[in-house]
Design an enzyme around this catalytic site. Sequence first.
Site, PDB file in Angstrom:
ATOM      1  CG  ASP A 130      74.890  58.373  96.847  1.00  0.00           C
ATOM      2  OD1 ASP A 130      74.206  59.399  96.710  1.00  0.00           O
ATOM      3  OD2 ASP A 130      75.117  57.566  95.925  1.00  0.00           O
ATOM      4  CG  ASP A 132      69.643  57.999  93.359  1.00  0.00           C
ATOM      5  OD1 ASP A 132      68.695  57.718  92.618  1.00  0.00           O
ATOM      6  OD2 ASP A 132      69.601  58.912  94.203  1.00  0.00           O
TER       7      ASP A 132
END
Length: 330
Positions: A130, A132
């Site tokens: 991922d 963020d």
Amino acid sequence: MNNNLCFFQLSDTAVKLEAGLCAADFALTQNKESLVPSHFDSQQALELVVFGQTSIGQLHNLIAGSDIDINALTRINIRNRQSSYRFQVSSQNPAQSRQLLAQFSLKHNIEAALLKDAPSLSEPGLLVMDMDSTTIEIECIDEIAALAGVGQQVAEVTELAMQGKLDFAQSLVQRVAQLSGAPETVLAEVARDIPLMPGLKPLVASLKQHQWRVAIASGGFTYFADHLCQLLELDGAFANELEIINGRLTGKVSGDIVDADAKAQTLKILSDKFDLDHRQTVAMGDGANDLVMMNSAALGVAFKAKPLVLEQADASINHSGLDCLLHYLK
């Protein structure tokens, strides 16, 4: 190094080797069966990974509190200037033991993992992360919103989505709509000083040295994912594209939304593209939107994650940098 198993007894103050012998020597003794637990299976046993700074007392309390039994010390790794110990262990209920271990690790500010069939660092593999709050320390949409004057409204929706209390696609549409009319320049402003997560660069460098592929699958935006892909020389970046017309954000996303299922599909697309064994795949994230991808990988790692994610992950990193992952690999 020699990877022979070493059998021992553990108390809260000391580690005592059984007769001072390792597994290679046991084959020559008459009392081998008494030294090796009857439930020990070198091919099927779980692995417990702890770090060198873990005290004997902590290790003793950890295994007692996690309902696991240590059978053997199998390996000592020194990676990225840190040492870790791999033990073969057994548990009547591995899922419950993993939960207890995660709780103990959080409470006592240590890193530890209970693993089965972990991917090998020495063989080519794939890591999909991922973006963020995983590869970078911020939520890009929150930063954009703050610069656009709608920070509070967007941050509240972001938090609900991360906790799994709001459908991701729905939350993304709501948050992006708040950005309508913001100048495109806010994207460059956020990207200019984007803070990389500690341990990211050494993690990527080490994996690359071992012929691993590394990519980003994000519910964030291509503007930042592509920037990181170029900066770190990654093997791919998948994210949402903000619609921009006449230099301003329209409050819409172009094309299909990269949601939880799309992230999981990214893992498959890349492993097929690079002809990698599924057993050599790792996915890492922090939010509910990462769970499908993490469950699709051979090893799903929660990074400083929300409780819902921590409960379902195969392993977690709660206090250290991203390069802690290197020690969870065989």
